[in-house]
Each structure stands twice: as structure tokens, then as C-alpha cells.
Design a protein around this motif. Structure first.
Motif, PDB file in Angstrom:
ATOM      1  N   MET A 125       0.825  -1.218   0.000  1.00 31.23           N
ATOM      2  CA  MET A 125       0.000   0.000   0.000  1.00 31.23           C
ATOM      3  C   MET A 125       0.861   1.271   0.000  1.00 31.23           C
ATOM      4  N   THR A 126       2.047   1.220   0.609  1.00 33.86           N
ATOM      5  CA  THR A 126       2.932   2.389   0.600  1.00 33.86           C
ATOM      6  C   THR A 126       3.463   2.645  -0.798  1.00 33.86           C
ATOM      7  N   PRO A 155       4.062   7.703   4.515  1.00 30.83           N
ATOM      8  CA  PRO A 155       4.568   7.258   5.832  1.00 30.83           C
ATOM      9  C   PRO A 155       3.445   6.823   6.781  1.00 30.83           C
ATOM     10  N   LYS A 156       2.346   7.556   6.771  1.00 30.92           N
ATOM     11  CA  LYS A 156       1.181   7.201   7.595  1.00 30.92           C
ATOM     12  C   LYS A 156       0.623   5.847   7.155  1.00 30.92           C
ATOM     13  N   THR A 157       0.545   5.633   5.872  1.00 29.08           N
ATOM     14  CA  THR A 157       0.045   4.361   5.334  1.00 29.08           C
ATOM     15  C   THR A 157       0.912   3.195   5.805  1.00 29.08           C
ATOM     16  N   PHE A 158       2.231   3.362   5.736  1.00 33.25           N
ATOM     17  CA  PHE A 158       3.124   2.270   6.132  1.00 33.25           C
ATOM     18  C   PHE A 158       2.844   1.839   7.574  1.00 33.25           C
ATOM     19  N   VAL A 159       2.755   2.804   8.473  1.00 35.35           N
ATOM     20  CA  VAL A 159       2.548   2.493   9.892  1.00 35.35           C
ATOM     21  C   VAL A 159       1.176   1.859  10.127  1.00 35.35           C
ATOM     22  N   LEU A 160       0.124   2.429   9.553  1.00 32.27           N
ATOM     23  CA  LEU A 160      -1.226   1.932   9.794  1.00 32.27           C
ATOM     24  C   LEU A 160      -1.443   0.532   9.214  1.00 32.27           C
ATOM     25  N   LYS A 161      -0.948   0.281   8.015  1.00 33.76           N
ATOM     26  CA  LYS A 161      -1.144  -1.042   7.408  1.00 33.76           C
ATOM     27  C   LYS A 161      -0.334  -2.106   8.152  1.00 33.76           C
ATOM     28  N   PHE A 162       0.857  -1.735   8.617  1.00 35.28           N
ATOM     29  CA  PHE A 162       1.640  -2.665   9.418  1.00 35.28           C
ATOM     30  C   PHE A 162       0.889  -3.026  10.699  1.00 35.28           C
TER      31      PHE A 162
END
Length: 197
Positions: A69-70, A84-91
Motif C-alpha cells: 500500500m505504501t 509514511p502514515k500508510t506504512f505504519v497503519l497497514k503494518f
């Protein structure tokens, strides 16, 4: 299968599911334009993040969703600033789903299909429920304090994001339940189902 081959298989499946996250978000989304050139969207990308966590465990599932998704965000001019927000939330979606499914319910050790289905739904709801709450909330603060958007614009986007994220979550839980109930036995029969770490 020995440990080396199991690890190769796990990483190959992680990469495949990351690609599915990317493709489903990039090509199967309905983008809803918002004021200020921003957007929110209806998509099924999160479904493959959750599916990855059910199949591979929280860390690999989270990585699949986060990476896929990132990359999709980075390649989209509208979403690039939110990568960056996407990386953290999807993880986090993957970690939570995997924690509930494999650490708490231990679905990988069960042969009872009803038990597996019940806990795969519960784990999916937990992971995607986190996203329904935190995607708009983190997005609001990220847009306002990191990207410098006016409070009113960030608030409008957060409200719309809450609605689209909820719809995405409902569709994803249904889709994941169907896909997991088909893929898990098929992978097990083919000797390709790896035990999550």
C-alpha cells in the motif's frame, strides 16, 4: 519442508500478497476527490493485508500490507504525501490481525473449520476495526500538524475518511472470510501453507 525453504516460501508469499495489496488499491479503487486536491477512496487493498496476516502471521502480513500500500501511495500523486502514515497503519492492521488469529486463537494449529472461520472473522474485524478508528484520527493530525493543512480541511477529510474506511472494512471482512476459507485448505493440500511465526 526444511527451515530455509519455509523461510523462502514465507517471503515469496509475503511479496505476492504485497503485490496484491498494490494492485487492488491502485487499479480497483473508486477515488472520491476532496477539497484542496486531496482524496479518499473505496478499495479492497486492506483485505489482502488482513489475508496476509491470517496466512503468514502478523509481522509478514503487516509487511505485505505496509509495503504494497505504501508503494501504491508513492506512485499516486494524490496520496504520495500520506505514504509514511500508510506504512505504519497497514503494518498495525497486520500485527493486530495476526496477534488475534495466531497468538490468541491459534488458528494455525486447529483443524476445526468452524473455529477457524469464527476466529478469522474476529481477527479481521479487530485489525480493520483498528483502521476504521485510527486511519481518520491519525490522518487528521498528520494532515494538520505534519502537512500544515487548515483544521477545517483536515476535519472534513477525516469525516469522509471515516465513512469510506468503514465501508472498506465491511467489504474486506466479507472478502477475506471467503478467500481465507478457500486458500487455507488449498495451500495446505499443496504443502504451501506455512506456520506463522
Amino acid at each position: 519442508m526444511d527451515t530455509k525453504n519455509t523461510n523462502i516460501l514465507r517471503w515469496a508469499q509475503t511479496a505476492l500478497l504485497a503485490a496484491l495489496c498494490f494492485v487492488s488499491f491502485t487499479f480497483l479503487q473508486i477515488k472520491i476527490p476532496m477539497p484542496g486536491g486531496d482524496a479518499t477512496s473505496l478499495h479492497i487493498g486492506n483485505a489482502f493485508c488482513v489475508l496476509a496476516a491470517l496466512l503468514l502471521g502478523g509481522v509478514h502480513g503487516g509487511l505485505a500490507g505496509a509495503v504494497g500500500m505504501t508503494i501504491a501511495d508513492i506512485l499516486d500523486p494524490v496520496y504520495i504525501v500520506g505514504a509514511p502514515k500508510t506504512f505504519v497503519l497497514k503494518f498495525c492492521i497486520g500485527l493486530i490481525t495476526g496477534l488475534v488469529a495466531h497468538k490468541y486463537a491459534k488458528i494455525g494449529e486447529s483443524k476445526d473449520q468452524r473455529y477457524i472461520t469464527k476466529w478469522s472473522v474476529i481477527a479481521s474485524v479487530c485489525g480493520l476495526g483498528f483502521n476504521v478508528i485510527f486511519d481518520p484520527l491519525v490522518g487528521y493530525f498528520y494532515k494538520q500538524y505534519i502537512l500544515g493543512q487548515p483544521q477545517e480541511m483536515a476535519a472534513v477529510l477525516a469525516k469522509w475518511s471515516t465513512m469510506t474506511t468503514f465501508v472498506n472494512a465491511v467489504v474486506s471482512v466479507i472478502l477475506v472470510t471467503l478467500l481465507y476459507s478457500i486458500l487455507r485448505p488449498a495451500l495446505a493440500k499443496a504443502g504451501l501453507l506455512v506456520q506463522p511465526k
